[in-house]
Design a protein around this motif. Structure first.
Motif, short mmCIF file in Angstrom:
data_model
loop_
_atom_site.label_atom_id
_atom_site.label_comp_id
_atom_site.label_asym_id
_atom_site.label_seq_id
_atom_site.Cartn_x
_atom_site.Cartn_y
_atom_site.Cartn_z
N SER A 52 0.83 -1.21 0.00
CA SER A 52 0.00 0.00 0.00
C SER A 52 0.86 1.26 0.00
O SER A 52 0.57 2.22 -0.72
N GLN A 55 2.15 1.81 -3.42
CA GLN A 55 1.11 2.30 -4.31
C GLN A 55 0.79 3.77 -4.05
O GLN A 55 0.52 4.53 -4.97
N GLN A 58 3.22 5.98 -5.83
CA GLN A 58 3.31 5.83 -7.29
C GLN A 58 3.22 7.18 -7.99
O GLN A 58 3.91 7.42 -8.97
N SER A 98 8.57 -4.26 -5.85
CA SER A 98 7.15 -4.58 -6.07
C SER A 98 6.97 -6.06 -6.38
O SER A 98 6.08 -6.71 -5.84
#
Length: 156
Positions: A52, A55, A58, A98
């Protein structure tokens, strides 16, 4: 100065680098044998939290890539190359991290499923062993009682 990245670029770069380093450190912790499902669940939550966090950052990574791309139109070639190399290293580490997170989560979920199955099988086996123990401790029928002996033979 037009060819240099804005201050926000360096802040974002530092934030992302710190996140990558912390995540890599957490992933590099050697895995130990775990015999408690709760610990496995906790580790899975930690891995999902790391996913999380990645993300959430990102957008920052996209910003860095776009900024380097924009700079390449304005800045001299050697400056562009330096920033391009820097962002390529970051993107490489990001992708590797990742992929490792996804792999670790999948592996842990598989192990948790196997662990649960093993626990269920163990419970079933213990229950069966208790029943067998009760059966073995029962009093044997008298030698002349053929019906009782047949019944006990079937149970065996």
């Amino acid at each position: 100065f037009d060819s240099l990245p804005p201050a926000h670029y360096k802040e974002t770069m530092n934030t992302i680098l710190l996140l990558i380093q912390q995540s890599e450190t957490k992933l590099s912790v050697p895995q130990v044998a775990v015999a408690e499902y709760e610990i496995m669940e906790q580790r899975l939550r930690e891995l999902k939290d790391l996913q999380s966090s990645l993300q959430e950052q990102q957008k920052g990574l996209n910003y860095l890539s776009k900024t380097v791309e924009d700079m390449s139109r304005k800045a001299p070639a050697e400056v562009c190359q330096r920033y391009r190399s820097e962002i390529e290293v970051i993107l490489g580490r990001w992708k590797k991290l990742s992929a490792q997170l996804v792999e670790h989560c999948q592996k842990l979920e598989e192990l948790m499923t196997k662990f649960q199955r093993f626990q269920n099988d163990t419970k079933t086996l213990k229950k069966w062993m208790a029943e067998v123990d009760v059966f073995l401790k029962e009093e044997w029928p008298a030698l002349g009682d053929s019906e009782a002996l047949e019944k006990q033979l079937e149970q065996c």
